[in-house]
Design a protein around this motif. Sequence first.
Motif, short mmCIF file in Angstrom:
data_model
loop_
_atom_site.label_atom_id
_atom_site.label_comp_id
_atom_site.label_asym_id
_atom_site.label_seq_id
_atom_site.Cartn_x
_atom_site.Cartn_y
_atom_site.Cartn_z
N SER A 165 0.89 -43.34 -62.46
CA SER A 165 2.21 -43.14 -61.81
C SER A 165 2.11 -42.39 -60.41
N GLY A 166 1.01 -42.67 -59.79
CA GLY A 166 0.97 -42.01 -58.36
C GLY A 166 1.00 -40.50 -58.17
N GLY A 167 0.49 -39.78 -59.37
CA GLY A 167 0.35 -38.62 -59.26
C GLY A 167 -0.74 -37.90 -58.54
N PHE A 168 -1.88 -38.51 -58.70
CA PHE A 168 -3.07 -38.39 -58.08
C PHE A 168 -2.97 -38.41 -56.39
N GLU A 169 -2.36 -39.24 -56.01
CA GLU A 169 -1.89 -39.41 -54.64
C GLU A 169 -0.90 -38.39 -54.02
N LEU B 4 -2.71 -35.22 -53.43
CA LEU B 4 -3.44 -35.10 -52.37
C LEU B 4 -2.61 -34.78 -51.06
N GLU B 5 -1.49 -35.14 -51.26
CA GLU B 5 -0.54 -34.87 -49.93
C GLU B 5 -0.34 -33.44 -49.69
N PRO B 6 -0.30 -33.26 -48.15
CA PRO B 6 0.06 -31.72 -48.10
C PRO B 6 1.51 -31.42 -48.24
N LYS B 7 1.56 -30.09 -48.86
CA LYS B 7 2.72 -29.74 -49.21
C LYS B 7 3.87 -29.35 -48.14
N ARG B 8 5.07 -29.93 -48.12
CA ARG B 8 5.88 -29.80 -47.36
C ARG B 8 6.53 -27.93 -47.20
N ALA B 9 6.69 -27.70 -46.05
CA ALA B 9 7.03 -26.17 -45.71
C ALA B 9 8.34 -26.19 -46.49
N PRO B 10 8.88 -25.03 -46.89
CA PRO B 10 10.15 -24.74 -47.46
C PRO B 10 11.23 -24.66 -46.30
N ARG B 11 12.54 -25.38 -46.55
CA ARG B 11 13.30 -25.09 -45.31
C ARG B 11 13.99 -23.76 -45.48
N PRO B 12 14.14 -23.36 -44.19
CA PRO B 12 14.34 -21.90 -43.73
C PRO B 12 15.81 -22.04 -44.47
N ARG B 13 16.12 -20.58 -44.96
CA ARG B 13 17.61 -20.23 -45.46
C ARG B 13 18.46 -19.98 -44.23
N LYS B 14 19.55 -20.53 -44.15
CA LYS B 14 20.52 -19.88 -43.15
C LYS B 14 21.12 -18.53 -43.47
#
Length: 123
Positions: A77-81, A84-94
């Motif tokens: 399913s591509g879950g392993f790849e 391994l990807e770096p987690k994206r930073a959460p978007r800052p709240r306005k």
Amino acid sequence: MPFCKREAEAAHLRMANLPTGKEFTGRGKPDDKYTVPLCPYHHRIGIDCQHNSNERLWWELRGIDPWPIAASLWIASGGFERELEPKRAPRPRKIKARKPPEQRRKIPAGRPLQSRGFERRPA
């Protein structure tokens, strides 16, 4: 189940398996990487289903090792790849800017407060 011809749904494995790093989940929902396909009858509806039984014994009685199945589906399913990807930073709240003091609404002293409908009414 190899002999079952019904449509499948995701059945999460709750039992522990230390070689794969899976700890016992208890009442919490396990990670999706520990998921195998089971029909609703064998998963949760049937008399002798996975949810109503000792899970490890349930799989042993059927002669199936669910861990390689879950691992192969997770990789396919591509879950392993994705893992391994770096987690994206959460978007800052306005943050809404506060009005300057001269534009803020003032309540004049001595003015009766307006009711918002929460006062007690006589019986």
